[in-house]
Design an enzyme around this catalytic site. Structure first.
Site, PDB file in Angstrom:
ATOM      1  N   SER A 103       0.846  -1.190   0.000  1.00 38.71           N
ATOM      2  CA  SER A 103       0.000   0.000   0.000  1.00 38.71           C
ATOM      3  C   SER A 103       0.880   1.238   0.000  1.00 38.71           C
ATOM      4  O   SER A 103       2.046   1.192   0.404  1.00 38.71           O
ATOM      5  CB  SER A 103      -0.904   0.011   1.234  1.00 38.71           C
ATOM      6  OG  SER A 103      -0.186   0.422   2.386  1.00 38.71           O
ATOM      7  N   ASP A 104       0.340   2.365  -0.441  1.00 38.69           N
ATOM      8  CA  ASP A 104       1.034   3.622  -0.215  1.00 38.69           C
ATOM      9  C   ASP A 104       0.835   3.997   1.255  1.00 38.69           C
ATOM     10  O   ASP A 104       0.006   3.424   1.963  1.00 38.69           O
ATOM     11  CB  ASP A 104       0.511   4.713  -1.152  1.00 38.69           C
ATOM     12  CG  ASP A 104       1.580   5.751  -1.471  1.00 38.69           C
ATOM     13  OD1 ASP A 104       2.508   5.923  -0.657  1.00 38.69           O
ATOM     14  OD2 ASP A 104       1.489   6.388  -2.532  1.00 38.69           O
ATOM     15  N   TRP A 105       1.600   4.978   1.719  1.00 35.29           N
ATOM     16  CA  TRP A 105       1.654   5.322   3.135  1.00 35.29           C
ATOM     17  C   TRP A 105       0.237   5.581   3.689  1.00 35.29           C
ATOM     18  O   TRP A 105      -0.416   6.547   3.317  1.00 35.29           O
ATOM     19  CB  TRP A 105       2.529   6.551   3.344  1.00 35.29           C
ATOM     20  CG  TRP A 105       2.711   6.957   4.771  1.00 35.29           C
ATOM     21  CD1 TRP A 105       1.787   7.507   5.598  1.00 35.29           C
ATOM     22  CD2 TRP A 105       3.914   6.851   5.545  1.00 35.29           C
ATOM     23  NE1 TRP A 105       2.319   7.754   6.826  1.00 35.29           N
ATOM     24  CE2 TRP A 105       3.630   7.364   6.826  1.00 35.29           C
ATOM     25  CE3 TRP A 105       5.209   6.379   5.276  1.00 35.29           C
ATOM     26  CZ2 TRP A 105       4.580   7.429   7.842  1.00 35.29           C
ATOM     27  CZ3 TRP A 105       6.157   6.450   6.286  1.00 35.29           C
ATOM     28  CH2 TRP A 105       5.850   6.961   7.552  1.00 35.29           C
ATOM     29  N   GLY A 106      -0.226   4.698   4.560  1.00 35.96           N
ATOM     30  CA  GLY A 106      -1.498   4.892   5.231  1.00 35.96           C
ATOM     31  C   GLY A 106      -2.716   4.795   4.338  1.00 35.96           C
ATOM     32  O   GLY A 106      -3.827   5.150   4.765  1.00 35.96           O
TER      33      GLY A 106
END
Length: 773
Positions: A304-307
């Protein structure tokens, strides 16, 4: 209970045996995997099977959990708070990867906890944003793309991988392969521009540079193709915004660089922040499971991308964190970057029957597979050599390599009056602009490991040439206060107190070199702009200097196309010098003085004003493309501006000139099968000095089942020519580049009429035609 212990013991013995096997034969298998990523190494698969058989559900989920660095790893261990929780998860084997841990000492410390204190001792993958270099910075990716030189781009990625791996890192979140058409979006600096063919070639070059031929070699790192998918089409150019595109655009514009990345053997993909068809990419099963894993047979893993798993709540797609974790994992997102939701909720979701354990096992398998390919089980500390760290990072050979690609990235936009190259002696040169003495901005954005103020400035580069008198005046600051990666940049919009000194210096000069543009942190993530002119008071400074001395060379430092219509009309020489990295000043000086003849070509169109955006060369024709009558309004146009860009995709001048002629089609519809079109063109250096030209081939499919663009780049070649020299350059068009994806996601090559264009830019070509029957 006794039987459980026996099974556990057998599993451990089997795992230890397989792990201890020498991997002398694995290297060649990994090389095959790098070329064809759907080919799985059976030896590695056996080891993964053995390890999975003894892992608990929680340990499998742990492999899917990625944490950011969280304490002084060589200092006291945390006793409370988030840091203590993360540390405890490391000891339990509930962490598969960490990011933003760098330097051999820290990497070794955190790896030691995972390997020596957890039950199974599974090593961590260490990730970092190595976007255009580690300590030694190459040009920003958009600038590198302007070189159109795949060998130089691959070499740049190799240098980045060598330095990062020497610092203990084995995974980069690059390359960004998003295609985009809106210069307002700050992340245009991180990609390869507007064209899917050029973007695909650059994606492949950068991946091969990062990953090399053997992932288990100590100088290579895993690459990550991001952001899957559509991130570059965010509405209004505003970062993280909604994306709404059709099937044809998705298949023919957005997907090609991702397909190329998969075929080049990239081992990880990153999903994107945006939604597509109303579904956030992180929870989008069509993108991750159906297309990437099933149709394309990608066997690496998706992070995933950050958060971004948590962010599905704000999107209005998930009701809470548990629901978000369920949706993400069921959609195929294998690793959670800094949401904490997988490690918190997945075990319960499996027990409740909302997530199948087979999905958890598949994600863990993908992650473990890559760890074996990296050789981490054979030696978890293979990237932790302090002597290598000292020798490799910042070496002279690395500096020479980034200087080479920096020079190749510079684009000569305009050179009226032959003001360039500068004479090497006898001139008085005024050097104006705060960016001319700036040693920080040239490093660009996304340079987390680079030390501040380590770039060669323009003034330092020009002072290498002793024959002229160079007098510097700042003119005006671009920004106010300290600039950082995570904070908004404050632009100087009022202070013109140093204009006077700049005007005085300019009045007394033979030539004025003005270095203007954006500071390094004015582009990048979260750096969208609604206006694209020279920031702050710089435009006014340029116009005031022009009043006292019209012999101006404008050197642009920027991370995106700018609207410089006034400058194009008035300034005789304009050089696009981007943010060129550590060797920026030396590269610019060598081009200005003619020791390097510029050969760069724009990978992205420059608009005349923001109102034209999105603007791109490979647009559709529409049903009313041309002016019917000067007084009639019913055609596709603006009432106050041209439809064309200020500088087109592929544009870039040289200190010499090139002539194109004798464009020929040599073969059409050979009798033995599929169409094969052989195209040849003669190119002559019609100037006085040696030069290098990027020869670009475009086609247009005039009539098709889906409307096609007015031009599509299909090939390019770089050639050097001596004055007066002529070369014949050949291209081949066939089933691989004559077709397109239809709305059923099928690649089709349809019979019909085609035009073929060859030239030095998308808007300056000669053309002929052919027909596929």
């Amino acid at each position: 209970m006794k039987n459980d212990h026996i099974i556990f013991f057998i599993g451990i013995v089997s795992f230890m045996f397989l792990t201890s096997c020498k991997q002398t034969t694995v290297g060649s298998d990994i090389l095959v995997s790098n070329v064809h990523s759907d080919v799985i190494d059976s030896t590695i698969e056996s080891k993964v099977d053995s390890l999975l058989s003894i892992m608990t559900l929680e340990e499998k989920i742990g492999q899917m959990n990625q944490y950011n660095g969280f304490w002084d790893l060589t200092g006291p261990r945390p006793e409370e708070g988030v840091a203590a929780k993360k540390y405890e998860h490391l000891r339990k084997g509930w962490v598969g990867s960490m990011l933003n841990v760098r330097g051999v000492k820290d990497v070794k410390a955190v790896q030691k906890i995972a390997v020596e204190e957890s039950r199974l001792g599974i090593p961590l993958i260490i990730g970092f944003d190595v976007i255009h270099g580690y300590k030694t910075m190459s040009p920003i990716p958009l600038a590198e793309s302007a070189s159109w030189d795949m060998d130089a781009i691959r070499k740049s990625a190799e240098i980045a991988a060598k330095e990062a791996s020497a610092a203990g890192i084995n995974w980069t979140f690059a390359p960004m392969v998003d295609i985009y058409r809106d210069a307002r979006w700050g992340r245009v600096m991180e990609g390869a521009g507007e064209d899917p063919f050029l973007g695909s070639k650059i994606a492949e070059a950068r991946i091969r540079g990062f990953q090399g031929e053997d992932l288990s070699a100590e100088h290579t790192i895993i690459a990550c193709a991001k952001h899957f998918a559509g991130y570059g089409f965010s509405e209004s150019g505003r970062d993280y915004n909604t994306v709404d595109v059709g099937t044809s655009t998705l298949n023919n514009i957005i997907f090609p660089p991702f397909r190329a990345a998969k075929e080049a053997g990239v081992r990880t993909f990153m999903n994107s922040f945006n939604e597509l068809n109303g579904v956030p990419a992180t929870g989008n099963k069509m993108l991750q499971q159906d297309i990437l894993k099933n149709d394309w047979k990608f066997n690496g893993f998706i992070v995933s991308d950050w958060g971004s798993i948590t962010e599905m709540i704000a999107h209005g797609y998930a009701k809470d964190g548990k629901n978000a974790a369920e949706m993400a994992v069921n959609a195929g997102s294998d690793m959670d970057m800094e949401s904490y939701l997988y490690v918190e909720h997945l075990a319960n979701l499996v027990k409740e029957g909302k997530v199948k354990e087979e999905l958890i096992s598949d994600a863990a398998r993908r992650i473990l597979r890559v760890k074996y390919e990296l050789g981490l089980f054979e030696d978890p500390y293979r990237y932790c050599n302090e002597d290598r760290e000292k020798k490799v990072i910042g070496s002279i050979s690395n500096q020479e390599a980034v200087l080479d690609v920096a020079k190749k990235s510079i684009v000569l936009l305009k050179n009226d009056k032959q003001l360039l190259p500068l004479k090497k002696e006898g001139q008085k040169i005024a050097l104006i602009g705060a960016l001319a003495s700036d040693k920080n901005s040239p490093l660009g954005s996304w340079r987390i490991a680079a030390d501040d103020n380590t770039a060669v400035s323009v003034i330092e580069g020009m002072h290498q040439y002793k024959g002229n008198t160079v007098v510097y005046a700042k003119g005006a600051d671009v920004s106010i206060g300290k600039t950082t990666f995570v904070t908004e940049t404050k632009i100087n919009t009022t202070d013109k107190s140093e204009f006077g000194e700049a005007l005085k210096v300019a009045q007394q000069a033979d030539v004025v070199v003005m270095v203007l543009g954006e500071i390094g942190f004015q582009s990048g993530e979260g750096r969208s702009r609604s206006e694209l002119g020279l920031p702050g008071v710089q435009q006014e400074l340029l116009e005031e200097v022009f009043k006292v001395n019209k012999n101006i060379v404008l050197v642009l430092n920027n991370g995106r196309p700018l609207t410089i219509t006034w400058a194009d009309k008035h300034i005789p020489a304009i050089v696009e010098a981007w943010h060129l990295g550590t060797q920026s000043g030396n590269a610019i000086a060598q081009v200005l003085y003619g020791d390097y003849n510029p050969s760069g070509k724009l990978p992205m169109s420059f608009p005349r004003n923001v109102g034209q955006i999105p603007i791109y060369y490979n647009h559709k024709n529409t049903g009313r493309p041309t002016e019917p009558d000067p007084d009639i309004v019913f055609w596709s146009h603006y009432s106050d501006q041209k439809n064309t860009p200020l500088y087109a995709f592929g544009h870039g001048l040289s200190y010499t000139t090139f002539k194109y002629e004798n464009l020929k089609i040599n073969e059409v519809n050979p009798s033995h099968g599929a169409p094969k079109i052989e195209v040849s063109v003669d190119i002559t250096n019609s100037g006085d000095i040696e030069g290098k030209e990027v020869i670009q081939l475009y086609i247009r499919d005039l009539f098709a089942s889906i409307t096609r663009p007015v031009k599509e780049l299909k090939d390019f070649k770089i050639t050097s020519l001596q004055p007066g020299e002529t070369k014949t350059v050949n291209f081949v068009l066939d089933n691989t580049n004559l077709g397109f994806y239809d709305n059923s996601n099928q690649w089709v090559v349809e019979p019909g009429e085609f035009e073929v264009f060859v030239g030095g830019s998308s808007d300056k070509t000669i053309k002929t035609n052919f027909e596929i029957r």
